[in-house]
Each structure stands twice: as structure tokens, then as C-alpha cells.
Design a protein around this motif. Structure first.
Motif, PDB file in Angstrom:
ATOM      1  N   LYS A 201     -10.359  18.583   0.926  1.00 27.53           N
ATOM      2  CA  LYS A 201     -11.319  18.582  -0.195  1.00 27.53           C
ATOM      3  C   LYS A 201     -11.858  17.183  -0.476  1.00 27.53           C
ATOM      4  O   LYS A 201     -13.045  17.003  -0.788  1.00 27.53           O
ATOM      5  N   HIS A 202     -10.990  16.173  -0.349  1.00 24.20           N
ATOM      6  CA  HIS A 202     -11.386  14.802  -0.689  1.00 24.20           C
ATOM      7  C   HIS A 202     -11.647  13.934   0.545  1.00 24.20           C
ATOM      8  O   HIS A 202     -11.764  12.714   0.426  1.00 24.20           O
ATOM      9  N   ASN A 203     -11.718  14.588   1.702  1.00 22.98           N
ATOM     10  CA  ASN A 203     -12.055  13.902   2.959  1.00 22.98           C
ATOM     11  C   ASN A 203     -11.080  12.753   3.269  1.00 22.98           C
ATOM     12  O   ASN A 203     -11.491  11.626   3.574  1.00 22.98           O
ATOM     13  N   ILE A 204      -9.797  13.071   3.197  1.00 23.00           N
ATOM     14  CA  ILE A 204      -8.745  12.090   3.489  1.00 23.00           C
ATOM     15  C   ILE A 204      -7.978  12.550   4.729  1.00 23.00           C
ATOM     16  O   ILE A 204      -7.511  13.702   4.784  1.00 23.00           O
ATOM     17  N   ASN A 205      -7.833  11.681   5.702  1.00 31.18           N
ATOM     18  CA  ASN A 205      -7.124  12.038   6.933  1.00 31.18           C
ATOM     19  C   ASN A 205      -5.643  12.290   6.665  1.00 31.18           C
ATOM     20  O   ASN A 205      -5.055  11.726   5.735  1.00 31.18           O
ATOM     21  N   SER A 206      -5.031  13.084   7.517  1.00 32.58           N
ATOM     22  CA  SER A 206      -3.631  13.485   7.334  1.00 32.58           C
ATOM     23  C   SER A 206      -2.658  12.310   7.454  1.00 32.58           C
ATOM     24  O   SER A 206      -1.552  12.344   6.915  1.00 32.58           O
ATOM     25  N   ASN A 207      -3.060  11.253   8.163  1.00 37.80           N
ATOM     26  CA  ASN A 207      -2.159  10.114   8.352  1.00 37.80           C
ATOM     27  C   ASN A 207      -2.421   8.962   7.375  1.00 37.80           C
ATOM     28  O   ASN A 207      -1.789   7.917   7.440  1.00 37.80           O
ATOM     29  N   GLU A 208      -3.360   9.165   6.439  1.00 34.36           N
ATOM     30  CA  GLU A 208      -3.676   8.114   5.472  1.00 34.36           C
ATOM     31  C   GLU A 208      -2.796   8.233   4.224  1.00 34.36           C
ATOM     32  O   GLU A 208      -2.576   9.344   3.713  1.00 34.36           O
ATOM     33  N   ILE A 209      -2.282   7.114   3.767  1.00 29.94           N
ATOM     34  CA  ILE A 209      -1.500   7.078   2.522  1.00 29.94           C
ATOM     35  C   ILE A 209      -2.459   7.200   1.337  1.00 29.94           C
ATOM     36  O   ILE A 209      -3.495   6.527   1.300  1.00 29.94           O
ATOM     37  N   ILE A 210      -2.116   8.073   0.388  1.00 28.70           N
ATOM     38  CA  ILE A 210      -2.954   8.261  -0.809  1.00 28.70           C
ATOM     39  C   ILE A 210      -2.370   7.460  -1.971  1.00 28.70           C
ATOM     40  O   ILE A 210      -1.246   7.721  -2.422  1.00 28.70           O
ATOM     41  N   ILE A 211      -3.136   6.473  -2.425  1.00 31.42           N
ATOM     42  CA  ILE A 211      -2.774   5.714  -3.629  1.00 31.42           C
ATOM     43  C   ILE A 211      -3.594   6.292  -4.782  1.00 31.42           C
ATOM     44  O   ILE A 211      -4.785   6.551  -4.627  1.00 31.42           O
ATOM     45  N   LEU A 212      -2.964   6.490  -5.920  1.00 29.56           N
ATOM     46  CA  LEU A 212      -3.654   7.085  -7.070  1.00 29.56           C
ATOM     47  C   LEU A 212      -3.571   6.170  -8.284  1.00 29.56           C
ATOM     48  O   LEU A 212      -2.512   5.610  -8.586  1.00 29.56           O
ATOM     49  N   THR A 213      -4.691   6.017  -8.975  1.00 31.52           N
ATOM     50  CA  THR A 213      -4.722   5.375 -10.292  1.00 31.52           C
ATOM     51  C   THR A 213      -5.550   6.260 -11.211  1.00 31.52           C
ATOM     52  O   THR A 213      -6.673   6.651 -10.859  1.00 31.52           O
ATOM     53  N   THR A 214      -4.997   6.616 -12.367  1.00 36.31           N
ATOM     54  CA  THR A 214      -5.753   7.398 -13.358  1.00 36.31           C
ATOM     55  C   THR A 214      -5.919   6.540 -14.608  1.00 36.31           C
ATOM     56  O   THR A 214      -4.945   6.077 -15.184  1.00 36.31           O
ATOM     57  N   SER A 215      -7.158   6.339 -14.996  1.00 36.14           N
ATOM     58  CA  SER A 215      -7.423   5.475 -16.151  1.00 36.14           C
ATOM     59  C   SER A 215      -8.893   5.532 -16.506  1.00 36.14           C
ATOM     60  O   SER A 215      -9.746   5.666 -15.623  1.00 36.14           O
ATOM     61  N   ARG A 216      -9.204   5.416 -17.768  1.00 39.05           N
ATOM     62  CA  ARG A 216     -10.601   5.196 -18.154  1.00 39.05           C
ATOM     63  C   ARG A 216     -10.970   3.745 -17.827  1.00 39.05           C
ATOM     64  O   ARG A 216     -10.083   2.902 -17.679  1.00 39.05           O
ATOM     65  N   TYR A 217     -12.252   3.476 -17.725  1.00 32.87           N
ATOM     66  CA  TYR A 217     -12.699   2.119 -17.443  1.00 32.87           C
ATOM     67  C   TYR A 217     -12.705   1.315 -18.741  1.00 32.87           C
ATOM     68  O   TYR A 217     -13.482   1.573 -19.646  1.00 32.87           O
ATOM     69  N   SER A 218     -11.808   0.362 -18.830  1.00 33.39           N
ATOM     70  CA  SER A 218     -11.656  -0.461 -20.034  1.00 33.39           C
ATOM     71  C   SER A 218     -11.018  -1.779 -19.610  1.00 33.39           C
ATOM     72  O   SER A 218     -10.188  -1.800 -18.698  1.00 33.39           O
ATOM     73  N   PRO A 219     -11.386  -2.902 -20.241  1.00 38.58           N
ATOM     74  CA  PRO A 219     -10.832  -4.206 -19.849  1.00 38.58           C
ATOM     75  C   PRO A 219      -9.306  -4.247 -19.816  1.00 38.58           C
ATOM     76  O   PRO A 219      -8.716  -4.856 -18.928  1.00 38.58           O
ATOM     77  N   LYS A 220      -8.666  -3.576 -20.770  1.00 33.27           N
ATOM     78  CA  LYS A 220      -7.201  -3.658 -20.825  1.00 33.27           C
ATOM     79  C   LYS A 220      -6.519  -2.896 -19.687  1.00 33.27           C
ATOM     80  O   LYS A 220      -5.350  -3.095 -19.399  1.00 33.27           O
ATOM     81  N   LYS A 221      -7.266  -2.006 -19.023  1.00 30.68           N
ATOM     82  CA  LYS A 221      -6.682  -1.189 -17.963  1.00 30.68           C
ATOM     83  C   LYS A 221      -6.573  -1.921 -16.628  1.00 30.68           C
ATOM     84  O   LYS A 221      -5.926  -1.435 -15.709  1.00 30.68           O
TER      85      LYS A 221
END
Length: 322
Positions: A201-221
Motif C-alpha cells: 500500500k505504501h510502496n515499501i520494499n520487503s527488505n526495507e526497514i520502516i522507521i515511524l514518527t507520528t507528530s503534528r508539525y510544531s517547533p517543539k516536536k
């Protein structure tokens, strides 16, 4: 006999972040033994909130709050007087909870005089000079906040929040009460997912490591630091990864990052949330938690990170700043 409780907040669903989850959880918990009315700004009325909540929802005219936040002296005008009399009469016998201290609690302190419980958030009590984060950096707001907290009990959810409250607010430690934060660990643990379909669905290869960050865009983030981290990884020959950055307005980073960095990032501005039947966290968000290989929390400062709890329940490693 149940007590009557007025719970005031300026934010709620469909915005879905740690704050909104805390509001929902706390209002739901209070409703187990009390008659709770969640008082929200009128602009949220269009979202037709679920009538199946355990608490009642009512709306107030937030235009007055916006005017007050810019011109506090107008609180004594006729318009404010009419509104305050109506609210005071309706909720006079209620215990009063206020989520956030600024400027909502200050506004309502003129109406009710005594605010029983305050639930300060990071922006109320924390200061980060590097990003300019925190209301207390403004002397006028600091004075207002200290005035409001003088006769109230403050609820906190972590030791770091307690430390910030004691350091920055004029409040007695005896008037601090710890309340546990909540995340539905069983919901996260039970959730099953298909990693192959997720990657497709997200066009990521099977051998690629998935790094995730969830956050709104804000200076403190601290999302700007992602580019530095990616550059460091590539310089060390760690190139087989994709980084999902999920959150409101995160696509604005496209104008700040270089071409090599952008090739590694997948920006997702929003995910679909069921506002009528919310889960905490949302099922759509759990899908990302379960399919990542590592979670990176880039925040410069946090009161308490619910996301870290969610990721721990998902049994994924977390990288964060000390």
C-alpha cells in the motif's frame, strides 16, 4: 448520589492526538461515578459528536473566548456579563474541571470564581527557549496562569509534569494530585495486521526497514532533526530504510528538506478516524505502530508521551531524546 461535574476543554475529536485522547479518557472515567458535561467551543458542534458517549456534550460561544484572549479587559462588558450569568446559573452546583490553563481557565475563572481542578498540558507549564515553546515565556500569560492556579488543585500524569508545575507555577505541592494516563494496551495487543499488504500500500520494499514518527508539525516536536538523522544514517552506509512521517501539516517539511532526504520519507498528513466510535489509540494508527520496525520520537520536550506507551504495547523499539 452522583456529583455533577463540568469538564471544560477547547479541543476534542475529530482532532486525534494525545491531548484529545486524554480528554476522552478522563471524561469517560469521571462519568463512571459522576454526571459529566463536557463543555466544548461551538465550532466543534458541526462534527456531530457521538450521542453514545458516557458523558453529555454542550457547546459554548468560543467567539467570546477568542475576543478575551486578545482583549482581557472586555470581560467586564455587557456581552460577557450576559454569557457569564447564563453559564454560572446552569453550572453553579457542578465541580469544575479545566483541561488546559490558558486562556480558557482564566476566562472561566471570571465566571465561576473558583476552578476546582486544572489539568495543565505541556504548553501551560513547560518552557523550551530553543523552540520558543510554552506560554510561560510570556510574562503577561505567566501572571494570568499563576492567578488562576492559586486556589485550584492541579492534576498531573507524569513526574516530568509535576516537576514543571512546581518549578513554574505558584502552587503548593499539597495541591497536586497524580492521575494515571491511559492507553488501551489490550486493544493494541489483539490487533492483527498484514505486513505485506501494508508495504504494498505504501510502496515499501520487503527488505526495507520502516522507521515511524507520528507528530503534528510544531517547533517543539523537533521534526527538522529527521533530515540530520537520515544524513547520518546514509553517511554510515545504512541506506536500506523508509521513514514514515505521519501527522497534521507534516508535508510542510517538503519545503525544508533536501532531495536525498525526501527520497527516504513518506509523508502522511492524516489518517481516517471513526469519530463516532473512537478507540484509544485509533485502529488506523495501530496499523502503523504494528507495521513499523522502529519508532523515532523526535520531540524536544514532552509532558508525557502516550505514543511511547502505544509503541511499547506494540512491542517495537523506540528511539527518543533524553
Amino acid at each position: 448520589m452522583k456529583n455533577n461535574v463540568l469538564f471544560v476543554s477547547t479541543s476534542f475529536f475529530p482532532k486525534f492526538a494525545g491531548t484529545e485522547i486524554e480528554i476522552y479518557n478522563l471524561a469517560t472515567e469521571l462519568s463512571l461515578k459522576n454526571n459529566v458535561t463536557l463543555l466544548l467551543p461551538k465550532y466543534l458542534k458541526r462534527y456531530n459528536h457521538n450521542k453514545e458517549y458516557k458523558f453529555k456534550i454542550q457547546y459554548f460561544d468560543d467567539i467570546l473566548l477568542r475576543i478575551y484572549s486578545r482583549f482581557p479587559s472586555l470581560i467586564f462588558s455587557y456581552l460577557f456579563s450576559v454569557t457569564s450569568k447564563s453559564l454560572k446559573k446552569q453550572f453553579e452546583d457542578h465541580k469544575k474541571f479545566f483541561f488546559f490553563i490558558h486562556p480558557t481557565a482564566s476566562f472561566f475563572s471570571y465566571i465561576f470564581k473558583t476552578l476546582d481542578f486544572l489539568v495543565p498540558q505541556g504548553v501551560d507549564v513547560q518552557v523550551d527557549n530553543e523552540s520558543g515553546y510554552g506560554f510561560l515565556s510570556n510574562p503577561k500569560i505567566r501572571k494570568l496562569i499563576n492567578k488562576v492556579t492559586k486556589n485550584s488543585t492541579c492534576l498531573y500524569m507524569s513526574d516530568s509534569m509535576k516537576k514543571s508545575i512546581l518549578e513554574n507555577l505558584n502552587i503548593d505541592e499539597n495541591k497536586l494530585v497524580y492521575i494515571p494516563t491511559a492507553t488501551n494496551i489490550k486493544l493494541i495487543e489483539k490487533h492483527t495486521t498484514n505486513n505485506t499488504l501494508f508495504r504494498r500500500k505504501h510502496n515499501i520494499n520487503s527488505n526495507e526497514i520502516i522507521i515511524l514518527t507520528t507528530s503534528r508539525y510544531s517547533p517543539k516536536k523537533g521534526l527538522e532533526k529527521i533530515e540530520l538523522i537520515i544524513e547520518a544514517l546514509i553517511s554510515k552506509k545504512y541506506e536500506n530504510f523508509r521513514w514514515i512521517v505521519l501527522g497534521k501539516n507534516t508535508k510542510l517539511l517538503k519545503n525544508k528538506f533536501g532531495k536525498k532526504t525526501l527520497q527516504k520519507i513518506i509523508f502522511i498528513d492524516e489518517i481516517k478516524i471513526d469519530n463516532q466510535n473512537p478507540t484509544t489509540p485509533p485502529l488506523a494508527l495501530i496499523e502503523f505502530y504494528k507495521n513499523c520496525d522502529v519508532y523515532c520520537n523526535t520531540s524536544r520536550i514532552e509532558g508525557f508521551s502516550l505514543t511511547n506507551l502505544d509503541i511499547m504495547a506494540s512491542k517495537k523499539p523506540i528511539v527518543a531524546f533524553d
